[in-house]
Design an enzyme around this catalytic site. Structure first.
Site, PDB file in Angstrom:
ATOM      1  N   ARG A  17      35.955  13.021  36.098  1.00 36.13           N
ATOM      2  CA  ARG A  17      36.964  13.844  35.431  1.00 36.13           C
ATOM      3  C   ARG A  17      38.224  13.034  35.087  1.00 36.13           C
ATOM      4  O   ARG A  17      39.334  13.539  35.139  1.00 36.13           O
ATOM      5  CB  ARG A  17      37.335  15.062  36.288  1.00 36.13           C
ATOM      6  CG  ARG A  17      36.296  16.171  36.207  1.00 36.13           C
ATOM      7  CD  ARG A  17      36.757  17.417  36.928  1.00 36.13           C
ATOM      8  NE  ARG A  17      36.905  17.183  38.351  1.00 36.13           N
ATOM      9  CZ  ARG A  17      37.647  17.915  39.166  1.00 36.13           C
ATOM     10  NH1 ARG A  17      38.316  18.940  38.682  1.00 36.13           N
ATOM     11  NH2 ARG A  17      37.722  17.642  40.451  1.00 36.13           N
ATOM     12  N   ILE A 436      43.709  44.452  41.665  1.00 35.84           N
ATOM     13  CA  ILE A 436      42.347  44.082  41.274  1.00 35.84           C
ATOM     14  C   ILE A 436      41.632  43.262  42.346  1.00 35.84           C
ATOM     15  O   ILE A 436      40.418  43.109  42.314  1.00 35.84           O
ATOM     16  CB  ILE A 436      42.372  43.342  39.914  1.00 35.84           C
ATOM     17  CG1 ILE A 436      43.074  44.196  38.868  1.00 35.84           C
ATOM     18  CG2 ILE A 436      40.989  42.973  39.420  1.00 35.84           C
ATOM     19  CD1 ILE A 436      42.467  45.564  38.629  1.00 35.84           C
ATOM     20  N   HIS A 646      35.361  46.151  37.997  1.00 34.59           N
ATOM     21  CA  HIS A 646      36.469  45.642  37.197  1.00 34.59           C
ATOM     22  C   HIS A 646      35.949  44.727  36.101  1.00 34.59           C
ATOM     23  O   HIS A 646      35.033  43.936  36.314  1.00 34.59           O
ATOM     24  CB  HIS A 646      37.456  44.867  38.088  1.00 34.59           C
ATOM     25  CG  HIS A 646      38.382  43.993  37.309  1.00 34.59           C
ATOM     26  ND1 HIS A 646      39.387  44.497  36.525  1.00 34.59           N
ATOM     27  CD2 HIS A 646      38.424  42.646  37.155  1.00 34.59           C
ATOM     28  CE1 HIS A 646      40.021  43.493  35.930  1.00 34.59           C
ATOM     29  NE2 HIS A 646      39.456  42.358  36.293  1.00 34.59           N
ATOM     30  N   CYS A 648      37.633  42.418  32.643  1.00 39.43           N
ATOM     31  CA  CYS A 648      38.917  42.131  32.013  1.00 39.43           C
ATOM     32  C   CYS A 648      38.777  41.808  30.537  1.00 39.43           C
ATOM     33  O   CYS A 648      38.844  40.668  30.146  1.00 39.43           O
ATOM     34  CB  CYS A 648      39.677  41.043  32.741  1.00 39.43           C
ATOM     35  SG  CYS A 648      38.687  39.916  33.692  1.00 39.43           S
ATOM     36  N   HIS A 699      48.859  37.759  32.920  1.00 44.04           N
ATOM     37  CA  HIS A 699      48.802  36.365  32.463  1.00 44.04           C
ATOM     38  C   HIS A 699      50.179  35.771  32.211  1.00 44.04           C
ATOM     39  O   HIS A 699      50.297  34.620  31.845  1.00 44.04           O
ATOM     40  CB  HIS A 699      47.915  36.263  31.214  1.00 44.04           C
ATOM     41  CG  HIS A 699      46.528  36.743  31.499  1.00 44.04           C
ATOM     42  ND1 HIS A 699      46.134  38.044  31.249  1.00 44.04           N
ATOM     43  CD2 HIS A 699      45.471  36.131  32.066  1.00 44.04           C
ATOM     44  CE1 HIS A 699      44.883  38.197  31.651  1.00 44.04           C
ATOM     45  NE2 HIS A 699      44.451  37.048  32.144  1.00 44.04           N
TER      46      HIS A 699
HETATM   47  N1  GLN Z   1      38.657  40.478  42.098  1.00 41.26           N
HETATM   48  C1  GLN Z   1      38.924  39.337  41.265  1.00 41.26           C
HETATM   49  C2  GLN Z   1      40.384  38.946  41.400  1.00 41.26           C
HETATM   50  O1  GLN Z   1      41.190  39.810  41.611  1.00 41.26           O
HETATM   51  C3  GLN Z   1      38.613  39.615  39.821  1.00 41.26           C
HETATM   52  C4  GLN Z   1      38.796  38.391  38.961  1.00 41.26           C
HETATM   53  C5  GLN Z   1      38.433  38.565  37.505  1.00 41.26           C
HETATM   54  O2  GLN Z   1      38.401  39.635  36.977  1.00 41.26           O
HETATM   55  N2  GLN Z   1      38.145  37.491  36.833  1.00 41.26           N
HETATM   56  O3  GLN Z   1      40.739  37.788  41.271  1.00 41.26           O
HETATM   57 ZN    ZN Z   2      39.847  40.471  35.647  1.00 39.85          ZN
END
Ligand code: GLN
Ligand code: ZN
Length: 765
Positions: A17, A436, A646, A648, A699
């Site tokens: 890398r 989350i 979940h 995203c 983000h």
């Molecule tokens: N449970 C994971 C977190 O909170 C979900 C991550 C994701 O959606 N990429 O980091």
């Molecule tokens: Zn997510």
């Protein structure tokens, strides 16, 4: 004439890398520009030389990049959005990096997935910029390689139609005219390459494997005819990959000297098309027969047979042997895997090993199977040993799978009934608040983990460290006033690798890095055997967290499809069977959590959508299999155990039916889009279970104002029954700092309370 071997693209990152290290040192200001450029040049030349030394005839030039090849193409055409322009300066290397990473004054260009891979490219912005040819980059690189190494490389360019398709900032009705703006620029590049004595140029047009229209194919004919006119003596190789081509007959009749087809990820269809319609006798077929997307050693005899079959339709001298796509998607070399067991190591082939396979195959085709007889028999032995190993023939797993597949995977009661019982059990307020899963993975977490991995601190000390973290964050969650807690995922590096290290049938490599975006690399685990549950994976941390609070703590697992899509998967079984094995192992984890008093369990599927096949007609079977695997993992629980999931991404309308079919009690999903779009998406489709539409974007470090969050909840209230609505951020908080996280969550809880009070007042009126 010889059968030629060709490579489609080579990993940029280097064996250790080093590429990443150079980039990041330059960004931090530790390398000056001159040193940076010379180190990068050195690495590029080293990669070219390595490929040539391996015996590859056509070595790609220009696929090497400082960030991303789509960005290179945009930059070459002067497509620098206005926000990156400085008043008097030329566009520089720093402008290039600002487009990719943003600057203090300008947000970065959008980044998105490269077809169905885990590589991300920078989305070019075509708004109001007229493309110009700032520099003939392929020519510069070609000459550089020629001067330093006396190698005549094969310049690689992203073709204009795919380039425009992947860009944004125009209306589709202008598509043809925009493509045509690029045609003279490409034509100039090609004619200059021809004048410089270049023999071969590879033009990548991966959109040819997507659902493209007849009109678009007609455009291909116009555009490539112009290229042919501009550089009649140049050999143009029109390269496709990742799937079967649409409109095969039209594609192979395009005015180019060679067509590159993928014979690995085409579901057998490219070969069938050749068998059915033939292949134009005046053209060369660049046959992608070595899997550029996976890491397995090829079955030499089978591949030779495939090539034999191809040469019954195409003469030997019209054949180029190559990987199915760029080797960018696999790690550099198996040599770095010093700790791996031999039978697995022998079955692997990363980029450098694939080059050797390629050269061997080419020899076999050129001089006949006989000359590689020894290698064929050695290859057979290795694969036989590996395929027959108990890891791949696990009778326990196959018995359990047979059983699972014969029974129904529905919850004990339908959602409405479960919702009632769950409401009684949990007594949550309206608009319940939660997160989350992950909390900030600050440097102390990474440091302790590194020490523990090196053996510098004991298992006990490390576990205690994690416990302390959980303890801290349970207290913090109490203070913030959230309704449903999480333990914070401090013990996890990566949501897939973590499970890969604990499940049977997986191997985690030492250095199997693959570029994900920019300098960011991922190390996908390898699923080499039957997958099985070995020991509880998350129970210790989750029950510990639960022991510290009366609020429900969600168990936190990564779903079967995400584990599958972010791993290298064995290819002797259908992918859906591997997904089901993972799902069965997760089912055991779910049951164990439940038995240990965890009554809310979240099974994350962030990668479900990105696994969608490139062609719409293949979506249904993928989605059905995904839903089925998710249900194996989650439906065995009692009615008052609440299953969360979940994802995203915000564009879920087109897969909403599948999401509904998962039958999770609660889903949390991103919703960073504008008001109007959100409303229309729910007007067009219904979702009936509970749902949390992320009320703020994780983000960015910015702490949103309470009004922004209440507005976001209000938007949801307009389109969904309020009893279904949860309040949460749009993704995990792992990458955020501690202070901003706490602050933002406090605002979120306030926003939820404000909304609640509004409804209570309302009801009393
Ligand atoms: N449970 C994971 C977190 O909170 C979900 C991550 C994701 O959606 N990429 O980091
Ligand atoms: Zn997510």
């Amino acid at each position: 004439m010889n059968v030629l071997s060709s490579n489609v693209g080579y990993p940029r990152i280097g064996e250790n890398r080093e590429w990443k290290a150079f980039l990041e040192s330059y960004w931090r200001g530790e390398l000056d520009q001159e040193t940076f450029l010379s180190k990068m040049d050195e690495l590029h030349l080293q990669h070219v030389k390595k490929q040539k030394d391996a015996g590859i005839d056509l070595v790609p030039i220009g696929d090497f990049t400082f960030y991303d090849h789509v960005l290179d193409t945009a930059f070459m055409f002067g497509l620098v959005p206005k926000r990156f322009h400085s008043s008097h300066e030329q566009q520089t290397l720093d402008t290039y990096f600002q487009m990719a990473r943003g600057s203090k004054d300008a947000v970065a260009c959008e980044m998105t997935k490269w077809f169905n891979t885990n590589y991300h490219y920078i989305v070019p912005e075509l708004n109001d910029v007229i493309p110009t040819l700032v520099e003939n980059r392929p020519l510069r690189l070609y000459k550089q390689v020629q001067n330093h190494l006396q190698i005549d490389g094969k310049p690689v360019l992203l073709g204009p139609i795919s380039f425009v398709k992947l860009s944004k900032g125009y209306e589709y009705r202008d598509f043809n005219s925009i493509v045509k703006q690029f045609v003279p620029l490409y034509a100039q590049i090609l004619s200059e390459l021809e004048a410089a004595g270049v023999q071969w140029v590879q033009l990548d047009e991966p959109v040819l494997v997507t659902d493209i229209t007849e009109d678009e194919i007609a455009l291909f004919h116009d555009v490539y005819e112009e290229f042919h006119q501009s550089a009649p003596n140049l050999n143009l190789l029109l390269q496709t990959y990742f799937e079967r081509v649409e409109h095969y007959q039209s594609v192979v009749s395009l005015p180019v000297q060679a067509i590159g087809l993928d014979f690995v990820n085409d579901q057998g269809e490219n070969l069938k098309a050749i068998q059915k319609y033939g292949f134009p006798p005046e053209k060369i077929l660049a046959a992608g027969v070595i899997d550029g997307r996976n890491i397995w050693r090829m079955d030499l005899e089978q591949t030779v047979n495939l090539l034999d079959e191809l040469t019954s339709h195409i003469s030997n001298e019209n054949l180029i042997v190559q990987p199915s796509c760029s080797l960018l998607h696999v790690p550099v070399t198996v040599k770095s895997e010093t700790f791996m067991n031999d039978s697995l190591k022998e079955a692997l082939s990363f980029a450098d090993e694939k080059l050797q396979e390629l050269v061997l195959l080419t020899k076999g085709i050129q001089f006949g199977k006989e000359v590689i007889k020894k290698e064929i028999s050695k290859n057979k032995k290795i694969l036989k040993l590996f395929n027959e190993s108990s890891a791949r023939q696990n009778t326990n797993v196959s018995q359990e799978m047979a059983y699972i597949e014969s029974i129904s995977v529905e919850r004990k009661a339908p959602f409405r009934e479960r919702q009632n019982v769950q409401q009684q059990t949990f007594q949550l307020p309206l608009f319940p608040t939660t997160t989350i899963g992950s909390f900030p993975q600050t440097s102390d977490v990474r440091l302790q983990r590194a020490k523990w991995r090196k053996g510098e601190i004991s298992q006990e000390d490390y576990s205690q460290f994690i416990k302390n973290k959980i303890n801290d964050w349970i207290k913090i969650q109490e203070e913030i006033g959230l309704d449903v807690f999480v333990h914070g995922e401090f013990e996890r590096t990566d949501m897939v690798e973590f499970f890969g290290e604990k499940l049977g049938g997986f191997e985690v490599t030492k250095a199997g890095w693959v570029q994900s975006y920019g300098s960011r690399c991922v190390k996908p685990p390898i699923i080499y055997g039957d997958v099985y549950f070995q020991t509880p994976m998350t129970v210790k941390e989750t029950t510990y967290a639960q022991s510290l609070t009366n609020k429900p703590v969600k168990g936190m697992l990564t779903g079967p499809i995400t584990i599958l899509n972010w791993s290298f998967v064995r290819h002797d079984l259908p992918r859906h069977s591997v997904a089901n094995q993972i799902a069965l192992a997760l089912q055991k984890e779910v049951k164990t959590l439940e038995q240990n008093g965890i009554r809310m369990i979240q099974v994350d599927e962030p990668a479900l959508r990105e696994g969608l096949p490139l062609k719409k007609e293949d979506w249904e079977s993928y989605l059905n299999a995904a839903v089925y695997a998710f249900k194996i993992a989650t439906t065995s629980v009692e009615n008052d155990t609440q299953i969360h999931t979940h994802m995203c991404y915000s564009n879920f309308e087109d897969i909403i039916e599948a999401i509904q079919n998962l039958d999770a009690d609660v889903i949390s999903i991103e919703s960073s889009r504008s008001h109007g779009e959100l409303i229309t998406s729910f007007e067009q489709c219904t979702y009936e279970n509970e749902i949390g539409l992320g009320v703020y974007d994780i983000h960015s470090p910015r702490v949103p104002k309470i009004n922004e969050m209440t507005q976001s909840i209000e938007r949801a209230v307009h389109v969904l029954p309020k009893e279904l609505i949860w309040v949460n951020p749009d993704c995990g908080l792992k990458t955020r700092g501690i202070d901003e996280t706490i602050e933002a969550l406090k605002v979120m809880v306030k926003a939820a309370k404000k909304m609640r009070s509004r409804f209570v007042v309302h009801n009393e009126q």
